[in-house]
Every structure is written in C-alpha cells, then in structure tokens.
Design a protein around this motif. Sequence first.
Motif, short mmCIF file in Angstrom:
data_model
loop_
_atom_site.label_atom_id
_atom_site.label_comp_id
_atom_site.label_asym_id
_atom_site.label_seq_id
_atom_site.Cartn_x
_atom_site.Cartn_y
_atom_site.Cartn_z
N ALA A 81 0.70 -0.93 -0.18
CA ALA A 81 0.07 -0.32 -0.33
C ALA A 81 0.81 1.08 0.20
O ALA A 81 0.69 1.88 -0.13
CB ALA A 81 -1.12 0.10 1.08
N ASP A 82 2.35 1.24 0.24
CA ASP A 82 3.04 2.12 -0.20
C ASP A 82 3.53 2.68 -1.82
O ASP A 82 3.97 3.56 -2.13
CB ASP A 82 4.42 2.22 0.77
CG ASP A 82 5.18 1.02 0.22
OD1 ASP A 82 5.17 0.28 -0.30
OD2 ASP A 82 6.11 1.23 0.91
N ALA A 83 3.37 1.67 -2.71
CA ALA A 83 2.17 2.26 -4.34
C ALA A 83 2.46 3.17 -5.27
O ALA A 83 1.82 3.81 -3.89
CB ALA A 83 2.80 0.71 -4.67
N ASN A 84 3.16 3.67 -5.21
CA ASN A 84 2.80 4.53 -6.72
C ASN A 84 2.50 6.67 -5.74
O ASN A 84 1.62 6.27 -5.83
CB ASN A 84 1.69 4.50 -7.00
CG ASN A 84 1.99 3.42 -7.93
OD1 ASN A 84 3.20 4.00 -8.38
ND2 ASN A 84 1.02 2.77 -8.02
N THR A 85 3.51 6.16 -4.26
CA THR A 85 2.93 7.50 -3.78
C THR A 85 3.63 8.27 -3.34
O THR A 85 5.49 8.11 -3.91
CB THR A 85 2.84 7.12 -1.65
OG1 THR A 85 2.12 5.75 -1.78
CG2 THR A 85 2.77 8.20 -1.33
N ASN A 86 3.65 10.26 -3.24
CA ASN A 86 4.87 10.84 -3.30
C ASN A 86 5.16 11.40 -2.22
O ASN A 86 3.97 11.22 -1.34
CB ASN A 86 3.46 12.53 -4.38
CG ASN A 86 3.00 11.60 -5.24
OD1 ASN A 86 3.76 12.13 -6.16
ND2 ASN A 86 1.97 11.52 -5.43
N TRP A 87 6.52 11.23 -2.11
CA TRP A 87 7.31 11.47 -0.91
C TRP A 87 7.73 12.57 -1.27
O TRP A 87 8.65 13.13 -1.57
CB TRP A 87 8.06 10.16 -0.40
CG TRP A 87 7.19 9.11 -0.68
CD1 TRP A 87 7.23 8.05 -1.39
CD2 TRP A 87 6.30 8.03 0.90
NE1 TRP A 87 6.25 7.30 -1.16
CE2 TRP A 87 6.55 6.99 -0.50
CE3 TRP A 87 6.60 8.33 1.85
CZ2 TRP A 87 6.11 5.96 0.52
CZ3 TRP A 87 5.93 7.63 3.02
CH2 TRP A 87 6.17 5.84 1.84
N ILE A 88 7.71 13.50 0.06
CA ILE A 88 8.45 15.11 0.02
C ILE A 88 9.41 14.51 1.50
O ILE A 88 8.58 14.86 2.50
CB ILE A 88 7.68 16.21 -0.59
CG1 ILE A 88 7.11 16.30 -1.77
CG2 ILE A 88 8.58 17.24 -0.73
CD1 ILE A 88 6.18 17.26 -1.81
N VAL A 89 10.71 14.83 1.62
CA VAL A 89 11.54 15.93 2.12
C VAL A 89 11.87 16.92 2.32
O VAL A 89 12.55 17.30 1.17
CB VAL A 89 12.64 14.69 2.55
CG1 VAL A 89 14.14 15.21 4.00
CG2 VAL A 89 12.56 13.37 2.54
N CYS A 90 11.48 17.19 3.35
CA CYS A 90 11.49 19.03 3.74
C CYS A 90 12.29 19.40 4.43
O CYS A 90 12.07 20.08 5.64
CB CYS A 90 10.98 19.60 3.18
SG CYS A 90 10.72 21.53 2.95
N GLY A 91 13.90 18.71 4.65
CA GLY A 91 15.15 19.05 5.87
C GLY A 91 15.97 20.13 4.99
O GLY A 91 17.09 19.45 5.63
N GLY A 92 15.52 20.42 3.97
CA GLY A 92 17.15 21.58 3.58
C GLY A 92 17.43 22.35 4.22
O GLY A 92 17.99 23.81 3.33
N SER A 93 17.15 22.82 5.37
CA SER A 93 17.50 23.90 6.20
C SER A 93 17.63 23.69 7.48
O SER A 93 18.12 24.94 7.56
CB SER A 93 15.79 24.73 6.60
OG SER A 93 15.34 25.19 5.13
N GLY A 94 17.90 22.36 7.21
CA GLY A 94 18.62 22.52 8.97
C GLY A 94 20.41 22.28 8.80
O GLY A 94 20.97 22.75 7.78
N TYR A 95 21.18 22.65 9.78
CA TYR A 95 22.56 22.31 9.74
C TYR A 95 23.08 21.45 9.09
O TYR A 95 22.77 19.87 8.21
CB TYR A 95 23.26 22.38 10.75
CG TYR A 95 24.79 22.44 10.76
CD1 TYR A 95 25.14 23.99 11.23
CD2 TYR A 95 25.10 21.61 11.42
CE1 TYR A 95 26.61 23.93 11.33
CE2 TYR A 95 26.73 21.31 11.67
CZ TYR A 95 27.58 22.75 11.07
OH TYR A 95 28.79 22.88 11.30
#
Length: 178
Positions: A81-95
């Motif tokens: 059930a995780d198939a064809n899912t959109n995943w966004i990682v928004c950690g690009g403001s960390g150290y």
Amino acid sequence: QSWRTESVRGRVLFFHHPPYVTEATKWHQAQTLAVRRRLRQVLDEVAEAVGSTKGRAIVDLVLNGHAHCLEYLRTTDTGHADANTNWIVCGGSGYSLRRQKVEGAELTESLDGRGEILVAKSQLFVGREGRGTQKRRPYSFLRIDVQSGEPVKFVIRPFVSEWFQGKWHDQALPEFVI
C-alpha cells in the motif's frame, strides 16, 4: 470502524523520519529501513480495512524532515500500500546540508522474496554539491498549494536560498504538480 473513501478528497501524512530518501547519510540507516517496513505494514492494514481506492494510492502525499536535503520521490509498484505514493523530504534548512548518495536517485530493496527491486526513484534532489571554493549549500523550503477538484492535486513550489562563494543567491525552482 467503517471507512468512507468516497468523501475523502485528499490524504496527507506527515512525520519526522523519512522512510524513502536518497540523502547520503540517511538512505541506508537501520532507522530509515525500520520506519519504511513499519509504515508499509500500517498502510497495508489500512488498505485492507478501506478496500478499493479506485486505483488511487492510500496516501496522496507524505511529508518528512530529518534528512538534510529537499527531495521529491515517488514509490514504484512495491506490491504494498506504499506503492505509487508521493514523498517529499523538506529538511533542507538544517545544519550541514548533505549530498545525494553516490549510487544515485534510485532506491532498491530485497522485497517479498522477489530479489532486489526498484522501490522508489528521486524526482528532485536539492542538497550540498561541489567541493572547496565550488561548494554549494542550497537551503530550501516549499510552498504547497492545494488545487480544487477531484482527485486532489498539489502544486509544489520549491525555493532555494544558496550560500555560494560568500554570497546568498535566491531562486525559485520550477513548480510541479502531484
């Protein structure tokens, strides 16, 4: 409990640790793989309880942090059930922004006795690049707008403020719709 998928316009899930990421220090961590396996199990249970979603993923968008990058991935047909899912990682403001893994944008996994299969592919990766005086540090954030209509569509607008050669450079990356 009865689930009614017909009345649900969009399903967004957010939590800290990304199960799918190609950032060099996180993609193969035991924590990452444990979160992926557990979330896959939970989504499989939800899919069983909900029944047919008319060809739609159980979750429309998953948002995570933790990894020091901005990344948009899409899972393949994992058989779960995780198939064809959109995943966004928004950690690009960390150290200390991180690079993408040297193996590139694809994530493979030994899954369900099928051998090593492609389970996700990165569509966008923004992280540290270059070395020495050419080192780029693109800090990032997103604006996400929800479009009207069915099924739900999200307009993703990534922004970067990059420290390069002693100066800040701001830019909006091309928007995309998921």
